[in-house]
Scaffold this active site. Structure first.
Site, PDB file in Angstrom:
ATOM      1  CG  ASP A 261      -9.602   4.373   0.967  1.00 37.13           C
ATOM      2  OD1 ASP A 261      -9.146   5.113   1.858  1.00 37.13           O
ATOM      3  OD2 ASP A 261      -8.884   3.620   0.275  1.00 37.13           O
TER       4      ASP A 261
ATOM      5  CD  GLU B 196      -4.922   3.540  -2.370  1.00 37.26           C
ATOM      6  OE1 GLU B 196      -5.677   4.393  -1.861  1.00 37.26           O
ATOM      7  OE2 GLU B 196      -3.785   3.806  -2.783  1.00 37.26           O
TER       8      GLU B 196
ATOM      9  CE  LYS C 177      -1.710   7.173  -3.361  1.00 38.78           C
ATOM     10  NZ  LYS C 177      -2.212   6.214  -2.339  1.00 38.78           N
TER      11      LYS C 177
ATOM     12  CG  ASP D  42      -1.721   1.271   1.386  1.00 39.05           C
ATOM     13  OD1 ASP D  42      -1.666   2.128   0.477  1.00 39.05           O
ATOM     14  OD2 ASP D  42      -2.421   1.407   2.413  1.00 39.05           O
TER      15      ASP D  42
HETATM   16  N1  LIG Z   1      -7.464   9.195  14.934  1.00 39.09           N
HETATM   17  C1  LIG Z   1      -7.543   9.911  13.809  1.00 39.09           C
HETATM   18  N2  LIG Z   1      -8.468  10.875  13.661  1.00 39.09           N
HETATM   19  C2  LIG Z   1      -8.519  11.613  12.522  1.00 39.09           C
HETATM   20  N3  LIG Z   1      -7.692  11.458  11.488  1.00 39.09           N
HETATM   21  C3  LIG Z   1      -6.755  10.507  11.573  1.00 39.09           C
HETATM   22  C4  LIG Z   1      -6.633   9.676  12.733  1.00 39.09           C
HETATM   23  N4  LIG Z   1      -5.602   8.814  12.521  1.00 39.09           N
HETATM   24  C5  LIG Z   1      -5.111   9.101  11.297  1.00 39.09           C
HETATM   25  N5  LIG Z   1      -5.794  10.122  10.729  1.00 39.09           N
HETATM   26  C6  LIG Z   1      -5.527  10.761   9.445  1.00 39.09           C
HETATM   27  O1  LIG Z   1      -5.565   9.798   8.418  1.00 39.09           O
HETATM   28  C7  LIG Z   1      -4.707  10.202   7.352  1.00 39.09           C
HETATM   29  C8  LIG Z   1      -3.823   9.073   6.963  1.00 39.09           C
HETATM   30  O2  LIG Z   1      -4.602   7.989   6.612  1.00 39.09           O
HETATM   31  P1  LIG Z   1      -3.995   6.751   5.837  1.00 39.09           P
HETATM   32  O3  LIG Z   1      -2.766   6.282   6.497  1.00 39.09           O
HETATM   33  O4  LIG Z   1      -5.102   5.802   5.633  1.00 39.09           O
HETATM   34  O5  LIG Z   1      -3.645   7.491   4.475  1.00 39.09           O
HETATM   35  P2  LIG Z   1      -2.762   6.985   3.282  1.00 39.09           P
HETATM   36  O6  LIG Z   1      -3.117   5.568   2.987  1.00 39.09           O
HETATM   37  O7  LIG Z   1      -1.345   7.274   3.552  1.00 39.09           O
HETATM   38  O8  LIG Z   1      -3.236   7.964   2.147  1.00 39.09           O
HETATM   39  P3  LIG Z   1      -3.969   7.689   0.762  1.00 39.09           P
HETATM   40  O9  LIG Z   1      -4.739   6.426   0.892  1.00 39.09           O
HETATM   41  O10 LIG Z   1      -4.820   8.897   0.595  1.00 39.09           O
HETATM   42  O11 LIG Z   1      -2.869   7.637  -0.229  1.00 39.09           O
HETATM   43  C9  LIG Z   1      -3.901  11.371   7.871  1.00 39.09           C
HETATM   44  O12 LIG Z   1      -4.423  12.565   7.327  1.00 39.09           O
HETATM   45  C10 LIG Z   1      -4.117  11.301   9.356  1.00 39.09           C
HETATM   46  O13 LIG Z   1      -4.008  12.573   9.980  1.00 39.09           O
HETATM   47 MG   LIG Z   2      -4.601   4.628   1.839  1.00 38.99          MG
END
Ligand SMILES: Nc1ncnc2c1ncn2[C@@H]1O[C@H](COP(=O)(O)OP(=O)(O)OP(=O)(O)O)[C@@H](O)[C@H]1O
Ligand SMILES: [Mg+2]
Lengths: 613, 202
Positions: A193, A171, A72, A8
């Site tokens: 998502d 995803e 990204k 991922d």
């Molecule tokens: N407890 C929480 N409350 C609110 N937001 C959160 C919490 N934990 C994580 N996030 C938010 O979730 C986001 C990251 O999510 P995730 O790791 O799923 O994204 P990613 O997979 O890296 O991104 P994408 O899928 O968009 O490429 C960040 O913006 C983070 O601040």
């Molecule tokens: Mg993601």
């Protein structure tokens, strides 16, 4: 051939997972810091070495000009597309960019796929350390709403990282695979998502047949520039303004101070998912401490626009699947940002159904990628995934209009044939412009490629050339042409409007191998030093043991000399030398190690190293 | 782009009906079509051929894309008629595409006038409510006509299925009717879209 892993490649965090050989159960692989999350942050050190993940994230505060996050957002985009991003993100764009963005990190310049490749290579290293064998093939996930250029850029990143990308999986589809909802429920599923940078909604139909379970995507929609990052931007702008008004402190939106504020605000945001209120404390350069009490209600009001922006695509996806909210049997929430209570509530109210949140929203996409890797690798025959293309494919026609040839939400692979001929005598070329998008005019769609069909000279209207547009199972376009009069295949050199040429990718691959060698040496050095520390500590402990008095003076002197030699080598950077000195010390302490053991076990364990005793 | 002329389906040799092993009829049992689609997807999908030879992978890509194209086309009743006429060599969009069918001439004329008035009124900032109501009525009337065309298409489709075994002259006649109905349908649909767009901008 090595194993296939699932990756991922996220905006905020990236993960690598595998499926257990026996049970098929997917699991995430932890990195050197124990966590399965690798922050998608890359930093280039002054000596040119590449730092990825947790240590790079720390450098966001200390070395912001050499460090990049959320790369990204730049994948598959051109310089003119990203002007809005540049106002909000501290990307340092190199001026010499043509159709491909180049980012400056310290004194070096990289394309977004090269930076993503650093992250992929780090995850590859994690997996190789975990399995103790080479990993060279992967399934990588992409946002469902990624267009052709963004997908191609992701595939390029894999190639540059030395990975054969066997499949790009959407995803939300991966998340559905990980949930394996088919076991409990057969019917329609909506996956919502919201990650760090992208939003996707997919509607699936789960069908069980005598051969196995089919995951058929009916429709997908989204926004590739909408996520937790945007919530952070809103918070940051809001607090900036407060600080400016109350304390008259203005600071550059991209400097170190802004990064620190952002970090503090993200903590507050996460806290507010758990509690009703949270306090921001932030030290200003003038020595004052700025504090602000946030309530969940205030946060909700601030982020309402972001949440609302997700609902348009949700409604469109349902309409495209010809379904109403009540037709959806299961709702799945994916992505860190869906931990936000306002988002959970909004989704729950819309579908009038409690969403699934059982699986860790950070890991679920990687787990699904591992499931798909398993399907591809072992030819798991009891599961089939039928995905769709998120955007319509079109060809520019007269007057800048677009003729759609493959509509959005077509099951992939999908193709379309178009027949071309000439308008004037002896015309030698026909220009073709391929686009992606839903708008009617070419200028409002995404340009994928332009190319010229070569035509042998002939009277107007006589040539008949069939062009085949094919979207493969990765959602990536392929073009082929055939002269219907001669039956001859034409090979077409399609120069992507936004993307790197094949030759450039190969050059980057070579360069990255150089980096990889550097990385390799660095990792070896770290490991050798750690081992040296362990044996040095064990030696000190053993020498303090009364039994060590039984050593001869010669033996004692040899140990002391070996310790000194090892210490000296650890101060240097030659990992081979450190290893050699470790072996020497091990040999010098063999007798001491034996003395420390009871005579009974000593015979059984003869030849053991001191550090293992 | 000025030199390119495109024309679809006149050279298509691939028979979507044959892929599913069904006769060239316009009435298709949907659940049966879906069953066959899923069954063939199991066999043809590229996921099954990742470790196969390059040749097999190419073939799987070709066959599964054709299967998906065929299913997408036959599943949709309008696309199905269009495709059938195409492979029978009887789809003629012709230059008449932009011309109003004679029986609609009067109404189309009125509609265009109302549209013109609306644009002028909007440009000079006048009150639009009256015009808007008139256009909405017209839109509804054309929507109803669209429904009528669809019903006529259905009956012509039944006729086609019945003439499959009859002489080719009778079949040609039905196809000409189907072709005309398709053209009328696309003309009215364009009208409705345009009116909806104008009303949306108010
Ligand atoms: N407890 C929480 N409350 C609110 N937001 C959160 C919490 N934990 C994580 N996030 C938010 O979730 C986001 C990251 O999510 P995730 O790791 O799923 O994204 P990613 O997979 O890296 O991104 P994408 O899928 O968009 O490429 C960040 O913006 C983070 O601040
Ligand atoms: Mg993601």
């Amino acid at each position: 051939m090595g194993r296939i892993v699932g990756i991922d490649l996220g905006t905020t965090n990236s993960l690598v997972a595998y499926a257990d050989a026996l049970t098929g159960q997917p699991k995430c692989i932890p990195g050197p810091y124990g966590s399965t999350l690798c922050p998608s942050v890359v930093s280039i050190d002054t000596d040119g070495s590449v730092i990825v993940g947790q240590p790079a994230k720390r450098r966001l505060l200390t070395q912001p000009e050499r460090t990049i996050y959320s790369v990204k957002r730049l994948m598959g985009r051109g310089p003119t597309d990203i002007q809005d991003e540049l106002k909000l993100f501290p990307f340092r764009i190199a001026p010499a960019s043509r159709n491909v963005i180049r980012v400056r990190l310290g004194d070096k310049v990289f394309t977004p796929p090269e930076i993503s490749a650093f992250i992929l290579r780090e995850l590859k290293n994690w997996a190789e350390a975990f399995f103790g064998e080479t990993v060279d093939r992967a399934v990588i996930t992409v946002p469902a709403y990624f267009n052709d250029a963004q997908r191609q850029a992701t595939k390029d990143a894999g190639r540059i990282a030395g990975l054969e990308v066997l499949r790009l999986v959407n995803e939300p589809t991966a998340a559905a695979l990980a949930y394996g909802l088919h076991e409990k429920q057969r019917g329609k599923v909506a996956v919502y998502d919201l990650g760090g940078g992208t939003f996707d909604i997919s509607v699936l139909k789960l069908i069980s047949t005598s051969e196995g379970d089919i995951y058929q995507v009916l429709s997908t929609n989204g926004d590739t520039h909408l996520g937790g990052d945007d919530i952070d931007n809103l918070l940051q702008a809001f607090v900036h303004e407060l600080i400016l008004q109350h304390d008259r402190v203005d600071f550059s939106p991209h400097g170190e101070l802004a990064q620190e504020l952002r970090k503090a605000l993200i903590q507050v945001k996460h806290q507010l998912s758990e509690t009703e209120a949270a306090t921001l404390r932030f030290s200003l350069p003038n020595g004052k401490v700025f504090t602000h009490e946030f309530t969940r209600g205030a946060l909700d009001a601030l982020i309402r626009p972001v949440v609302d922006r997700t609902m348009g695509p949700v409604k469109q996806a349902l309409a495209d699947a010809q379904l109403k909210p009540a037709d959806i049997g299961e709702v799945v929430l994916v992505g860190g940002a869906t931990r936000t209570p306002l988002i959970r509530r909004t989704v729950q109210e819309f579908f009038d159904r409690k969403p699934h949140t059982e699986l860790n929203p950070d890991e679920v996409v990687a787990l699904g990628a591992a499931v798909q890797a398993n399907i591809l690798d072992r030819g798991v025959k009891n599961m089939l995934l039928l995905d769709v293309t998120p955007l319509s494919l079109g060809i520019e026609t007269y007057g800048g209009a677009v003729a759609k040839v493959i509509p959005r939400n077509s099951t992939i692979p999908a193709s379309a044939q178009e027949l071309y001929t000439t308008g004037v005598d002896n015309q030698t070329g026909i220009e073709i412009h391929v686009l992606q998008g839903e708008r009617e005019l070419a200028k409002d769609c995404r340009s994928l490629a332009r190319f010229t069909l070569k035509v042998p000279p002939a009277p107007a209207g006589l040539p008949r050339i069939e062009v085949k547009f094919l979207i493969d199972a990765n959602g990536i376009l392929q073009v082929g042409a055939r002269d219907l009069r001669t039956g001859e295949q034409h090979s077409i050199e399609v120069q992507p409007s936004y993307g790197i040429s094949h030759a450039e990718i190969e050059r980057m691959l070579e360069e990255s191998i150089e980096y990889a060698e550097q990385d390799f040496a660095e990792r070896q050095l770290i490991e050798a030093r750690t081992e040296a520390d362990t044996i040095l500590a064990a030696t000190v402990k053993a020498q303090a043991n009364p039994k060590s008095a039984e050593l001869t003076a010669d033996e004692g002197a040899k140990i002391d000399a070996s310790v000194a030699a090892l210490k000296e080598s650890v101060a240097g950077t030659d990992y081979k030398l450190i290893r050699k000195r470790i072996d020497e010390l091990n040999r010098a302490t063999e007798h001491l190690a034996e003395l420390l053991m009871s005579s009974a076990v000593s015979t059984a364990l003869e030849g053991r190293k001191l550090a293992e005793v | 782009m000025s030199t390119a002329t495109t024309s679809t389906n006149s050279e298509k040799v691939l028979d979507y009906f044959a892929i599913f092993g069904v006769p060239r009829k316009l009435w298709i049992e949907m659940s049966e079509l879906e069953q066959k689609f899923l069954q063939m997807s199991w066999k043809l999908h590229p996921d099954n051929f990742v470790n196969a030879t390059e040749q097999e992978r190419e073939l799987s890509l070709k066959r599964s894309s054709e299967l998906n194209d065929a299913y997408r086309t036959l599943r949709d009743p309008i696309a199905r008629v269009e495709y059938l006429l195409g492979i029978e060599g009887e789809r003629k969009e012709g230059e008449k595409k932009q011309q109003a069918p004679p029986e609609l001439l009067e109404e189309v004329f009125e509609l265009n006038e109302s549209l013109e008035e609306l644009r002028e009124a909007r440009a000079s900032g006048q009150d639009l409510t009256g015009l808007q109501a008139r256009l909405e009525t017209a839109e509804k009337s054309f929507q109803e006509k669209l429904g009528e065309v669809d019903a006529e298409l259905q009956s012509a489709a039944r006729e086609w299925d019945a003439t499959l075994t009859v002489d080719s002259a009778a079949r040609k006649k039905v196809m000409a009717r189907l072709n005309e109905l398709l053209n009328r349908r696309s003309y009215i649909r364009n009208l409705v879209t345009n009116v909806a767009k104008e009303l949306g901008e108010v």
